[in-house]
Design a protein around this motif. Structure first.
Motif, short mmCIF file in Angstrom:
data_model
loop_
_atom_site.label_atom_id
_atom_site.label_comp_id
_atom_site.label_asym_id
_atom_site.label_seq_id
_atom_site.Cartn_x
_atom_site.Cartn_y
_atom_site.Cartn_z
N UNK A 15 0.98 -1.08 -0.03
CA UNK A 15 -0.02 0.21 -0.06
C UNK A 15 0.83 1.41 -0.03
N UNK A 16 0.27 2.34 -0.64
CA UNK A 16 1.03 3.57 -0.79
C UNK A 16 0.28 4.56 0.36
N UNK A 17 0.80 5.04 1.47
CA UNK A 17 0.06 5.62 2.48
C UNK A 17 0.49 6.91 2.24
N UNK A 58 -1.17 8.36 -3.27
CA UNK A 58 -1.45 7.41 -2.57
C UNK A 58 -2.66 6.35 -2.67
N UNK A 59 -2.60 5.22 -1.95
CA UNK A 59 -3.84 4.37 -1.83
C UNK A 59 -4.64 4.85 -1.10
N UNK A 60 -4.33 5.35 0.08
CA UNK A 60 -4.78 5.79 1.24
C UNK A 60 -4.26 6.98 1.69
N UNK A 61 -5.27 7.99 2.22
CA UNK A 61 -4.66 9.35 2.72
C UNK A 61 -4.95 9.37 4.05
N UNK A 62 -3.98 9.32 4.95
CA UNK A 62 -4.17 9.54 6.36
C UNK A 62 -3.99 10.93 6.88
N UNK A 114 -9.83 6.49 1.39
CA UNK A 114 -9.45 5.58 0.24
C UNK A 114 -9.22 6.32 -1.05
N UNK A 115 -8.05 6.41 -1.43
CA UNK A 115 -7.74 7.33 -2.64
C UNK A 115 -7.57 6.73 -3.92
N UNK A 116 -7.78 5.31 -3.85
CA UNK A 116 -7.54 4.86 -5.22
C UNK A 116 -8.39 5.42 -6.40
N UNK A 117 -8.13 5.33 -7.45
CA UNK A 117 -8.77 5.77 -8.71
C UNK A 117 -9.12 7.14 -8.37
N UNK A 118 -8.08 8.04 -7.97
CA UNK A 118 -8.03 9.43 -7.90
C UNK A 118 -9.28 9.85 -6.82
N UNK A 119 -9.35 9.00 -5.84
CA UNK A 119 -10.18 9.27 -4.59
C UNK A 119 -11.66 9.03 -4.88
N UNK A 120 -11.91 8.24 -6.09
CA UNK A 120 -13.34 7.96 -6.19
C UNK A 120 -13.40 6.30 -6.16
N UNK A 121 -12.84 5.67 -5.29
CA UNK A 121 -12.58 4.09 -5.45
C UNK A 121 -14.04 3.27 -5.83
#
Lengths: 270, 255
Positions: free
Chosen positions: B30-32, B206-210, B234-241
């Protein structure tokens, strides 16, 4: 245009650089002329021509009694003492600087002690050195070592502490042990600082050398100056002073060149 | 069990709390992205992950290993500045990624030659082969950071920590670095934690943004409480997972 923004051209810059030397020389010549006009036997401010003749004699003619050219022997002896003293001091300074800079336990134990010891006036210890080590070479070398080591330790440990923490952490994440960090990260980065610190401490080193030679010696630049003082031989003294200045300047210049040569990354970083 | 697990971490300096009750589980690969206002403990959290500091309470473990007490090769790091060794050439910097772990910090003989070849491969990959024998000070900021990332990855860490790695770069270079980082990540499937001030950057990479913030706030004593993770996007797919989910619903396709 403001004065702070006006810069001299190359010709003017050279002229301005030479000007102070010329002024001092001219002032000396005038003062010497005035004194010699009043009293041709005056010894205090010998004419530049006299100094030049004396210098020629000192550099080329052997001493009548020993058959040696004393100036060269004095120079060799003094440089040996100076070199030995500075080399020992630099080695101790580098080692202790690394230990104090890198290891908190060393810092806790030694930093305060070094700070106090560096306040002891080394010349005040000279009698002790003569008593303990005798009047030979050892006490003179030890005086130079004692005189400049505390400064070198303090300066180098400070340089080690100034290495960005990020670099140390980075090395840790690459698996480096304390010893590897000391040898591969800290040591190479403080070596140019060591040369800088040595250049700064050469002035005091000469001071201690000449002081020690003046008091007890039978050969050396400082010894000769203080010896001929008895005969008011200003021409000899001035020759020696100019020669010492020249030596000090050449050593300083050589160290600077060495630093640029050995540490190209440093120059590019500045 | 997750790959990186942060359990109930508190950190305070003296009596001043910085982080409170931080809990997060991260899977391998994961990319955090870590964002938040200044002084909200982002960098403290990264230092804890790096094990440069140990938490006052709680544990951080990677792959089930016991919590580290000092930085180790499990973790790779790139800081905003000072991440490469100025006294080593570019190639030596890459070799250092492997060789600093040796007893003397160097390779000798055959190993030295092999490490050199591997370093040249890495340099070609990160586009620095043409400056291999120069010193870092001659490189631009973007190239220095590429070198720092390449050096960190050479040591093969389990997680890569980035502390505002592109903060000092100009916008164009920053975009290039984003592409560079995403390519490397696609190749290595590395677990990455990146602290950033730039929200767009955080969501883009990121995949996730904390998000770190203070959940409690005392107006008379702003430092009374510490920060924690207040949002976990959850930030995958440009923030629209969930966009993808709707597209993949089981709508019967007409024959």
């Amino acid at each position: 245009m403001r004065l702070i923004n006006r810069k001299p051209g190359p010709v003017l810059a050279t002229f301005l650089a030479l000007l102070p030397f010329a002024l001092v020389l001219v002032a000396y010549v005038i003062a010497s002329d005035i004194r010699l006009a009043a009293n041709p036997a005056d010894k205090l401010l010998p004419a530049p021509s006299t100094i030049f003749e004396t210098a020629q004699r000192l550099f080329t003619e052997p001493d009548k009694r020993s058959g040696r050219i004393l100036l060269w022997h004095d120079t060799a002896m003094s440089l040996q003492r100076l070199g030995l003293g500075v080399a020992i001091a630099a080695t101790i300074g580098l080692g202790a600087g690394l230990l104090i800079g890198l290891f908190p336990h060393m810092r806790a134990g030694l930093a305060g002690f070094i700070a106090v010891v560096s306040m002891v006036p080394p010349l005040a210890l000279l009698p002790i050195l003569f008593i303990v080590f005798g009047l030979g070479e050892l006490s003179k070398v030890v005086l130079i070592v004692i005189g400049i080591t505390p400064f070198l330790i303090r300066d180098l440990s400070q340089r080690v502490i100034e290495i960005p923490r990020e670099q140390i952490v980075k090395a840790e994440t690459l698996g480096a042990s304390s010893a590897v960090i000391a040898l591969r990260v800290a040591l190479p980065q403080v070596l140019p600082r060591l040369i800088q610190a040595v250049r700064l401490s050469l002035g005091p080193a000469w001071l201690f050398l000449i002081a020690a030679e003046a008091i007890a010696s039978d050969l050396g630049l400082g010894y000769r100056i203080f010896l001929v003082r008895r005969y008011l031989a200003m021409d000899v003294i001035l020759t020696y002073v100019i020669w010492i200045t020249f030596l000090a300047f050449v050593i300083d210049w050589a160290l600077r060149k060495l630093s640029v040569r050995l540490f190209p990354w440093m120059e590019e970083g500045l | 069990m997750s790959f990186v697990s942060v359990r109930d971490v508190f950190q305070s300096y003296g009596r001043r709390p910085i982080l409170e009750r931080v809990n997060v589980e991260v899977d391998e690969g994961e990319f955090i992205s870590i964002v938040g206002a200044s002084g909200c403990g982002k960098s403290t959290f990264l230092r804890l992950l790096l094990a440069q500091e140990t938490p006052t309470r709680g544990t951080i473990s990677i792959d089930g290993n016991p919590p580290a007490v000092e930085p180790n090769p499990e973790r790779g790091v790139v800081f905003q500045r000072y991440s490469v060794f100025p006294h080593m050439t570019i190639r030596q910097n890459i070799i250092a990624g492997e060789s600093l772990g040796q007893p003397l910090g160097r390779f000798f003989g055959k190993a030295r030659k092999e490490a050199r070849d591997r370093a040249d491969t890495v340099l070609a990959r990160i586009g620095l082969a043409h400056v291999a024998d120069q010193y870092p000070a001659t490189l631009s900021g973007g190239m220095q950071q590429r070198l720092a990332i390449g050096q960190a990855l050479t040591a093969k860490p389990r997680i890569l920590l980035l502390d505002e790695p592109f903060g000092a770069l100009d916008p164009g270079t920053r975009l290039q670095m984003h592409d560079f980082l995403m390519e490397l990540r696609a190749e290595t499937n590395m677990t990455v934690f990146m602290v950033t001030h730039d929200l767009t950057e955080g969501f883009k990479l990121g995949d996730r943004v904390l998000v770190f913030d203070k959940p409690r706030w005392d107006p008379t004593d702003p430092e009374a409480f510490g920060a924690t993770i207040t949002y976990d996007f959850d930030a995958r797919d440009g923030g629209i997972p969930f966009q993808r989910l709707t597209e993949e619903t089981h709508v019967p396709i007409p024959a």
